[in-house]
Scaffold this motif. Sequence first.
Motif, mmCIF file in Angstrom:
data_model
loop_
_atom_site.group_PDB
_atom_site.id
_atom_site.type_symbol
_atom_site.label_atom_id
_atom_site.label_comp_id
_atom_site.label_asym_id
_atom_site.label_seq_id
_atom_site.Cartn_x
_atom_site.Cartn_y
_atom_site.Cartn_z
ATOM 1 N N TRP A 179 -28.047 20.990 57.850
ATOM 2 C CA TRP A 179 -26.862 20.617 58.622
ATOM 3 C C TRP A 179 -25.913 19.794 57.746
ATOM 4 N N VAL A 180 -24.615 20.003 57.935
ATOM 5 C CA VAL A 180 -23.625 19.358 57.070
ATOM 6 C C VAL A 180 -23.574 17.843 57.285
ATOM 7 N N SER A 181 -23.757 17.372 58.511
ATOM 8 C CA SER A 181 -23.648 15.931 58.772
ATOM 9 C C SER A 181 -24.718 15.123 58.050
ATOM 10 N N PRO A 182 -26.020 15.461 58.173
ATOM 11 C CA PRO A 182 -27.019 14.714 57.390
ATOM 12 C C PRO A 182 -26.784 14.820 55.884
ATOM 13 N N GLY A 183 -26.243 15.964 55.441
ATOM 14 C CA GLY A 183 -25.951 16.093 54.022
ATOM 15 C C GLY A 183 -24.912 15.080 53.564
ATOM 16 N N LEU A 231 -37.103 6.840 58.702
ATOM 17 C CA LEU A 231 -36.084 5.993 59.314
ATOM 18 C C LEU A 231 -35.891 6.325 60.788
ATOM 19 N N LEU A 232 -36.013 7.600 61.141
ATOM 20 C CA LEU A 232 -35.732 8.031 62.507
ATOM 21 C C LEU A 232 -36.888 7.776 63.465
ATOM 22 N N ILE A 233 -38.088 7.619 62.961
ATOM 23 C CA ILE A 233 -39.229 7.373 63.842
ATOM 24 C C ILE A 233 -39.065 6.079 64.637
ATOM 25 N N PRO A 234 -38.660 4.942 64.035
ATOM 26 C CA PRO A 234 -38.436 3.735 64.856
ATOM 27 C C PRO A 234 -37.343 3.916 65.908
ATOM 28 N N CYS A 271 -28.973 20.788 72.117
ATOM 29 C CA CYS A 271 -27.970 19.874 71.592
ATOM 30 C C CYS A 271 -28.564 18.877 70.590
ATOM 31 N N TYR A 272 -29.882 18.824 70.470
ATOM 32 C CA TYR A 272 -30.476 17.986 69.415
ATOM 33 C C TYR A 272 -30.166 18.570 68.045
ATOM 34 N N TYR A 273 -29.999 19.871 68.003
ATOM 35 C CA TYR A 273 -29.622 20.634 66.819
ATOM 36 C C TYR A 273 -30.648 20.419 65.706
ATOM 37 N N ARG A 274 -30.210 20.031 64.512
ATOM 38 C CA ARG A 274 -31.141 19.896 63.384
ATOM 39 C C ARG A 274 -31.687 18.484 63.231
ATOM 40 N N GLY A 275 -31.179 17.559 64.009
ATOM 41 C CA GLY A 275 -31.637 16.181 63.917
ATOM 42 C C GLY A 275 -30.799 15.357 62.962
ATOM 43 N N ASP A 276 -30.966 14.031 63.054
ATOM 44 C CA ASP A 276 -30.262 13.070 62.210
ATOM 45 C C ASP A 276 -28.775 13.020 62.539
ATOM 46 N N SER A 277 -28.451 12.945 63.818
ATOM 47 C CA SER A 277 -27.065 12.776 64.240
ATOM 48 C C SER A 277 -26.828 11.319 64.624
ATOM 49 N N ALA A 278 -25.562 10.927 64.685
ATOM 50 C CA ALA A 278 -25.238 9.574 65.128
ATOM 51 C C ALA A 278 -25.665 9.372 66.572
#
Length: 640
Positions: A179-183, A231-234, A271-278
């Motif tokens: 996904w472009v955003s996490p990149g 980082l995302l687990i917490p 809508c979760y998509y690929r993950g790591d969104s704001a």
Amino acid sequence: MRTVATKERKRGESIALFFSSLCVMLLIVPTLGMKRHLALYAMFMLLVMRYPLRWRPLWSLTKSSQFFCVLAFALGVYKFGVKWKYNFSVLLPAFPEQSFSFAIIAGLILAFLGSFFISSLIAEFIEPLSQSPTPPNVSKASSTSNPFRKSDIVICLLMAVLVITLCNMCSFLYYTNPWVSPGCYHTVGKSLWSGLLPYRDLYEHKGPLIYALHSLATLFSYRSFTGVYFLLIPFAFFFFYYSRKTIRLFTNKPLDPWFPVVCGGVYALKCYYRGDSAEEMFLPFMAYSLYVAFRYILSGQPFSKSSGVAIGVCVGVVLWTKFNLMVFYLPWFAFLMFDMMRRGCLNHFILLCKYAFLGLLAVTVPIILFYAIAGALPDLLKVYFGDNLMLYINDHPGGVQMDGNQCFLENLWNNLVGCISDNTVLFVMTILGLCGLLKVSKRCFLLMTLSVLTMVIIVVVRPVVFVYYPFILAVFVPMSVVPLTHITLDSRTLLSPWLSNRIVRYALTGVGACMMIFGSDNLQFTSLRKEDYVQYRFSETILKEKEKDATLMNYHCQDQGLFAVTGILPSNRFYCDFNIDAPGKHDDQERVVREKLVDFVIMDNPIDSLPGYCVVDSMRSLFYKDGNGEGKMFYLLKRE
């Protein structure tokens, strides 16, 4: 007394009909698929189990109630009967076409269950409202008889590890997050350690906090997203933690199996998509805000200093990550202000605002000082606030900015229908949570209703609604556990004898959670090989052509994650394209190409040639589609 009871009865039926009509509206969305329709009726059948002794005959309801029951019946016949060829060919490819009678019978049965659910829902809401329940007493009993236990923390932690591992493409189960955003987050985050500041040296439009967090993740994994995974687990843990504490305010019944199923299923939504969104990072902060607000409403005790400061920190995090989502706190503060005025304790609200302001300063001051010392404060304010407010919309012609109010309303309606059809489960569970709150506390129900409507508005009032925008509504989904728990664990329920057994509940919890989580679209990519990713295919070519000090730019396309995989740092400010028509964006990229300032260029446009560069590799992406529905073609060009 009889007149008062009659009025309460009518009012309760009117409220129930309102939410029943919302459920019915979900069934008539044109793009609603067969599988989602079946999921709706499965939920209907589950809810019907709650009312085996309280069902009211159709003829005993009012005309409006009869209308909605008949409407649900007709919708079932239409969906499963008239459209039987399309529906059953999708669900069951081997379904015999001559079995039209079976389709009609199935439609009749399921439609009857839908109307049965609506009439039962009406009967459920009339009785509690006429008895005038006392929410504070209920809450007190719930919190004392069934407090938050250490085992709940273990459950939340295990769920967090499970959902992030399976559903998030930053996990070690996947080679990379395409996904472009996490990149972009990863690229700018690791660039911070080399002195490249967002907004001044690298153009970006998200808040500085999200890049600071990803910079910490790159210390653990410079060329992968493994650090982001940890980082995302917490974040997921604290979302589950405060959601579970909120549910404990309203029920003293065991939360298994519904809590793991519902909350785990949040991360399997489309809508979760690929993950790591704001939006994913906001969930724990908003869940905490809902928890302390509901706790105040039910107990009447004023906010403590620590709670007020924590709310300010939550507001600050949202402000400096994606400031438009701060609208979540508009109904939050407005409702509490009017509620405290009604109670005659406005001074408590003033203290709350004072403590919240201190928390906001605790987040804001370090950011302002950091950018001021670095001489980049004007860039931060201009790009993050100015460009997002003034230029973001202009990048999408044909949206809100079109002439005439009709275009705006048409765009608004299309966005709303698209959000509901793509995220039916999300909206249904949110409505179900509202129904559960209405039984327990009208004020909690009102606060959540205002919050839901506010967030829906901020999602759909946009020129383009990207697939991940509605995920912010997932913060309301855990509240559906309250009515589901009462429905299945009530003594009059057919499932109650079975669910009273702890072993059965744990078994159903595991099975249900796995069914929900394994519904994630991302799991299909776990079988991909490393060479199936454009990022790794191109990175091998880049490292083969030039092993050291290679430079790279995404030409008129968004960041495809090559900076993250190769470890290369951007060499120009507009290192990729954005959803903002920023001044100088195209001129900067054209200058870089014209002067041949980078070794490699990535593009997704089928241009025959780029002066001074030649195509050395090309590949179709498995994650992005072009206008023909095929994988989008990406090209890697090398400087001649």
